[in-house]
Design an enzyme around this catalytic site. Structure first.
Site, PDB file in Angstrom:
ATOM      1  N   ASP A 191     -33.868 -39.145   3.753  1.00  0.00           N
ATOM      2  CA  ASP A 191     -33.031 -38.046   3.400  1.00  0.00           C
ATOM      3  C   ASP A 191     -31.962 -38.108   4.101  1.00  0.00           C
ATOM      4  OD1 ASP A 191     -32.093 -35.060   3.220  1.00  0.00           O
ATOM      5  OD2 ASP A 191     -34.537 -34.724   2.866  1.00  0.00           O
TER       6      ASP A 191
ATOM      7  N   GLU B 231      -6.638 -35.666  -2.552  1.00  0.00           N
ATOM      8  CA  GLU B 231      -7.733 -34.828  -3.205  1.00  0.00           C
ATOM      9  C   GLU B 231      -7.798 -35.379  -4.674  1.00  0.00           C
ATOM     10  OE1 GLU B 231      -9.883 -32.650  -2.842  1.00  0.00           O
ATOM     11  OE2 GLU B 231     -10.195 -31.565  -4.917  1.00  0.00           O
TER      12      GLU B 231
ATOM     13  N   ARG C 180       4.788 -26.294 -18.291  1.00  0.00           N
ATOM     14  CA  ARG C 180       3.688 -25.867 -18.368  1.00  0.00           C
ATOM     15  C   ARG C 180       3.558 -24.376 -17.884  1.00  0.00           C
ATOM     16  NH1 ARG C 180       1.572 -29.398 -13.252  1.00  0.00           N
ATOM     17  NH2 ARG C 180      -0.173 -27.983 -13.282  1.00  0.00           N
TER      18      ARG C 180
END
Lengths: 537, 183, 273
Positions: free
Chosen positions: A110, A259, A454
């Site tokens: 696990d 990110e 945008r």
């Protein structure tokens, strides 16, 4: 392998009956497979909610003029769509895949920290319920873009503290998950599973986990500073008090650039698992792939300001960030070439996972090319904040991250459920997704170059034709994903029985356990050295 | 099943103690950042922070070189001031001390408090633009309808890179009467 | 017969292409070349990197396509077993690196030229507001606000019922355009009143953020008279899409006349250039 022993053991693992027991099981499970399942279903739900918001956006942009929503609500849709997709769909999906597969891939029973694992998941429904509830608050949901630039974001109404708090919660979940992954991979590999024998998906997730720990706190810092600027009289980003709005951008993008690599590295790992399987040939250049991934991760820390070229940076800064950004193309290119070399002189078949993986290679590369164009600073002055950027990141995120996740689901569904998915329907889903995705996002390159900014709900008439095409593509893409939902549910409920191996060319510890994988696997660690000797004799 | 945890309790306690120490050290580092930031901004001229030299340190004008300085004024958030530079442009010699001023007028019938922040363009010139006396960041209290001149004494450093022949000094005037921090 | 067919095909294609040209203009697929030395250089860089990417893409995707057709199990092939080759890896690391260097050099040169704001003839200060622009001509003392023109503004309201196609330059028209002389180096300062905006005119090839409390600068030199339209390029709130920019580039004489009209002075008095 002691698969029969595993099966015998698992017969004793019956789940108690009754609704309350069912709820308790899912609320308190510390089992990596269960938690993986929770993450995956959660991400699927967020994907549809975020997708619905995209449909609203494309409905408004279907024609010039404002017909559907007012501009403020439109801005909250673009903001929430991004937040939902990035933090609610892509990241949890990757964590779900990691939870399911990482322990099995390294022969561990696990994750290292099972209770932490449970908490990491259950934070998310709260975080997103809070975020979504802001749409019903005074002033509406956050509408300053997912990038939350100051000072604009400080004009957000009642939603503001809830936005900040939910971002904090998402960050905590990610960091805890990342700690868990690193602890698991570094400490719980079966004997003989050296680092350089690990499957690429484990490697890419290991590196991603370090990125997460490094940068999620930076995001937390940035949004906390927004909070104190608004409520506690600080002036981090307020020029009246000596602060600088641009500093917010530096801090945000210092998080923001790694990110986006967090959003793609696990996808690279998935593709590196799938292509060798269906080419029946080992991954070309395993060591290079590991080093390339590590280089990309390292480089991702020194390129952040390419998101801010128009901010008024000194020339030296602009030049540095241009060169560093262009450099990332080198290790990324290496990976693409290695995948193609894996295909080369293989014996390929084209089941659904392979179709998604191959289209990833082509379409992600197109996204990479527009990224390289964006890296050229003087040209970026024309591209920045236009639909050219929107096209770029949707190419790397949709046929990039999303197609990789979809490929992984098709690839591993038989292992999770014990049933084969319907191959014909899978292919229909693939072709529909491919065609509609390109119809949606390719024209955005054109309107961006032609001058369409945008984050606008309405545009000049010369942009109308391509926007019309994009919207049709978007509606088609959205509907195609409903087919995916149908396929997944159908497969969970039944289908042709899957073997342990599932795919002829599949190699790895996860393919040595039965399908569906027993609730507990590798309670006794496998002997990887022995397997390796047998495989290479 | 996995082996039971065989690490002894004292070793765990030592680890916890070390980790707590790291947490304290990070907090300390956070506090130390306040003076550290000031030092970094001074050295690098970041955030348009110009140099501050005392009048005594000034060597004298370099007559062989002329730099054009333009003065620009902006009122933030449509605040009720009239704010203008008294000189729009000035030709200066690096090394010489010059004086100019900005005029601000409270257009309302209430008392207001204002504050100005400077910004220099091009950014790299800010390192070489020294204000020996200015009204930056100082709270300015205005009576109703009051107007006043606010002086700026400056020296353009002789080390100003040769490719910079003109620069802009900009002041933005903010209304901080309601100084609860909300902008 | 074959030659006749080939000839007809060429003729037909030529006619089609010729007829398609106005349609292609409508279906604008590329960046404008623009009317300034910088915009032309930027267009050149853009096309260069574009073709480099096309070439690499064609190569890589071509190999993939070949492989997909020839290295498939259904053709009865047996998979090879190679899985590494150091020299090949080195080659496909070094060659892309060299290609990038060859791109970086012209890009750096253009960037350096773009950041050289020396010797400007005119200074225009641009201030972004929610949701309009303010223009101040520092030398000539002209100052005015510029916002979305009223026809566009009426048409853009939610469910206005007005067809945008019927509005001239829908969303790209203002009440007071910026008037600038051609062939003069114009230094443009930007700042903002409230939140971050960005000033962008694609035909001029420049874009810069307008940040409250700070001053940014860029320069342009317009080589052809004409009307050039742009938009705000940084999300600034609900009407971000509705604060366009119109630059009217005119001869120096016409510019002097316009300044005189704006300030009420005679043309001779306004000649400061």
């Amino acid at each position: 392998m002691s698969t029969t022993a595993e099966q015998l053991h698992d017969h004793h693992h019956e789940h108690p009956k009754g609704v309350l027991a069912w709820i308790t099981r899912w609320l308190t499970t510390t089992n990596h497979k269960d938690i993986g399942t929770l993450y995956l279903w959660f991400s699927f739900l967020m994907f549809f909610i975020g997708g619905f918001m995209a449909m609203i956006i494309r409905a408004e942009l279907f024609q010039p003029g404002l017909q559907v929503v007012d501009p403020m609500f439109f801005n909250s849709m673009t903001t929430m769509h991004a937040l939902m997709m990035i933090f609610g769909a892509v990241m949890p999906a990757f964590v779900g895949l990691a939870n399911w597969m990482l322990p099995m891939m390294i022969g561990a029973p696990d994750m290292a920290l099972p209770r932490l694992n449970n908490w990491s998941f259950w934070i998310l429904p709260f975080a997103f319920a809070m975020l979504l509830s802001t749409l019903f608050m005074e002033g509406g949901g956050p509408a300053a873009g997912w990038t939350m630039y100051a000072p604009l974001v400080l004009q957000t109404g009642d939603a503001f503290p809830f936005l900040i708090f939910s971002v904090h919660l998402m960050g905590i979940s990610s960091v805890m998950g990342a700690i868990n992954i690193i602890a698991t991979v570094l400490n719980m590999r079966a004997p003989g599973m050296t680092l350089l024998r690990m499957p690429l998906f484990v490697w890419t997730w290991l590196i991603t986990a370090y990125l997460l720990i490094a940068v999620m706190p930076v995001l937390a810092g940035a949004v906390t500073m927004l909070l104190t600027d608004k409520f506690f009289g600080t002036s981090f980003f307020n020029p009246a008090g000596g602060g600088d709005p641009v500093m917010y951008q530096h801090i945000f993008w210092f998080f923001g650039h790694p990110e986006v690599y967090i959003l793609i590295l696990p996808a690279f790992g998935i593709v590196s698992q799938i292509i060798p399987t269906f080419a029946r040939k080992r991954l070309f250049g395993y060591a290079s792939m590991v080093y390339a991934t590590a280089s990309i991760a390292f480089l991702s820390f020194i390129v952040w300001a390419h998101h801010m070229f128009t901010v008024g940076m000194p020339l030296a800064g602009e030049l540095f960030f241009m060169f560093a950004t262009m450099l990332i193309a080198v290790p990324t290119g290496v990976k693409i070439f290695n995948w193609v070399a894996t295909m080369w002189k293989g014996a390929m078949t084209f089941e659904t996972p392979m179709l998604f993986a191959l289209s990833f290679v082509v379409l992600f590369s197109i996204g990479g090319f527009s990224g390289l164009m964006l890296a050229i600073t003087p040209a970026d002055f024309q591209y920045h904040d236009t639909y050219f950027v929107v096209a770029h990141f949707h190419y790397v995120l949709v046929p990039g991250a999303i197609f990789a996740i979809t490929a992984a689901v098709y690839y591993w569904l038989p292992k999770w459920t014990g049933h084969m998915y319907n191959e014909f329907l899978g292919k229909v889903h693939f072709w529909a997704s491919m065609i509609f995705m390109n119809l949606t996002f390719f024209p955005m390159h054109f309107v961006g170059l032609a001058g369409m900014p945008r984050r606008i709900p309405d545009y000049a008439v010369q942009f109308a034709d391509f926007n019309w095409v994009s919207s049709i593509g978007a509606f088609g893409f959205g509907i195609s994903q409903l087919l995916f939902l149908f396929i997944v549910i159908k497969t969970v409920r039944g289908g042709k029985k899957a073997t342990s191996q599932v795919w002829e060319g599949a190699h790895g510890l996860e393919w040595t356990v039965p399908s569906p994988a027993p609730h507990h696997t590798f309670s006794t660690p496998p002997d990887v050295n022995l397997m390796h000797k047998e495989a290479h004799s | 099943m996995t082996e039971m945890n065989t690490v002894p309790a004292p070793a765990n306690n030592r680890l916890v103690a070390k980790l707590l120490l790291v947490v304290l050290a990070m907090f300390g580092f956070g506090y130390a950042l306040v003076p550290l930031y000031d030092i970094i901004c001074d050295i690098t001229g970041l955030n348009g922070k110009t140099g501050q030299v005392s009048a005594a340190e000034v060597v004298g004008p370099d007559e062989s070189r002329t730099v054009t300085v333009k003065f620009v004024a902006t009122v933030n958030n449509a605040a009720p001031w009239e704010f203008l530079p008294n000189d729009v442009t000035m030709k200066v010699h690096p090394g010489g001390i010059y004086t100019t001023s900005y005029r601000a007028r409270n257009k309302t019938g209430r008392s207001l408090v204002g504050q100005a922040t400077p910004s220099v363009s091009p950014r790299e010139a800010s390192l070489y633009f020294n204000k020996t006396e200015c009204f930056c960041f100082t709270k300015q209290e205005f009576e109703p309808h009051e107007d006043r001149d606010m002086p700026v004494k400056f020296v353009v450093d002789r080390d100003l890179p040769s490719h910079i022949e003109s620069l802009v000094l900009s002041y933005t005037f903010f209304d901080i009467t309601d100084s609860s921090g909300k902008s | 017969m074959r030659h006749a067919r080939a000839g007809l095909t060429v003729l037909f294609s030529g006619i089609l292409l010729f007829l398609a040209t106005p349609a292609l203009a409508e279906w604008a697929v590329n960046m404008p070349v623009g009317v300034t030395p910088i915009s032309r250089e930027v267009y050149g860089l853009h096309m260069l990197i574009f073709w480099v990417c096309v070439a690499i893409g064609a190569g890589v995707f071509g190999v993939m396509l070949w492989s997909i057709f020839h290295h498939r199990k259904s053709r009865g092939v047996k998979a090879a077993s190679f899985h590494e080759h150091h020299m090949v890896e080195v080659i496909w690391t070094v060659i892309p690196f060299l290609i990038l260097v060859s791109m970086a050099v012209p890009a750096a040169k253009t960037l350096i030229r773009m950041e050289d704001t020396r010797d400007a003839d005119l200074t225009l200060k641009v201030t972004g507001y929610q949701w309009m622009w303010q223009y101040e001509y520092l030398e000539d003392g002209v100052s005015f606000y510029s916002k979305l023109d009223s026809e566009s503004n009426k048409a853009r309201q939610l469910n206005s019922g007005i067809d945008p196609e019927s509005v001239p330059h829908y969303l790209l028209n203002v009440d007071n355009p910026v008037v600038l002389p051609v062939n003069k180096k114009i230094r443009i300062l930007t700042t903002a009143n409230d939140v971050i905006h960005a000033w962008w005119v694609p035909a001029l090839g420049v874009k810069k953020d307008a940040i409250p409390g700070f001053i940014n600068e860029m320069w342009t030199l317009i080589e052809e008279p004409g009307i050039y339209r742009g938009q705000c390029a940084e999300l600034c709130g609900k009407d971000h899409a509705f604060m366009p920019i119109v630059v009217k580039a005119v001869t120096e004489e016409e510019y002097r006349q316009w300044v005189a009209e704006q300030t009420g002075k005679s043309e001779a008095e306004t000649a400061s250039l």
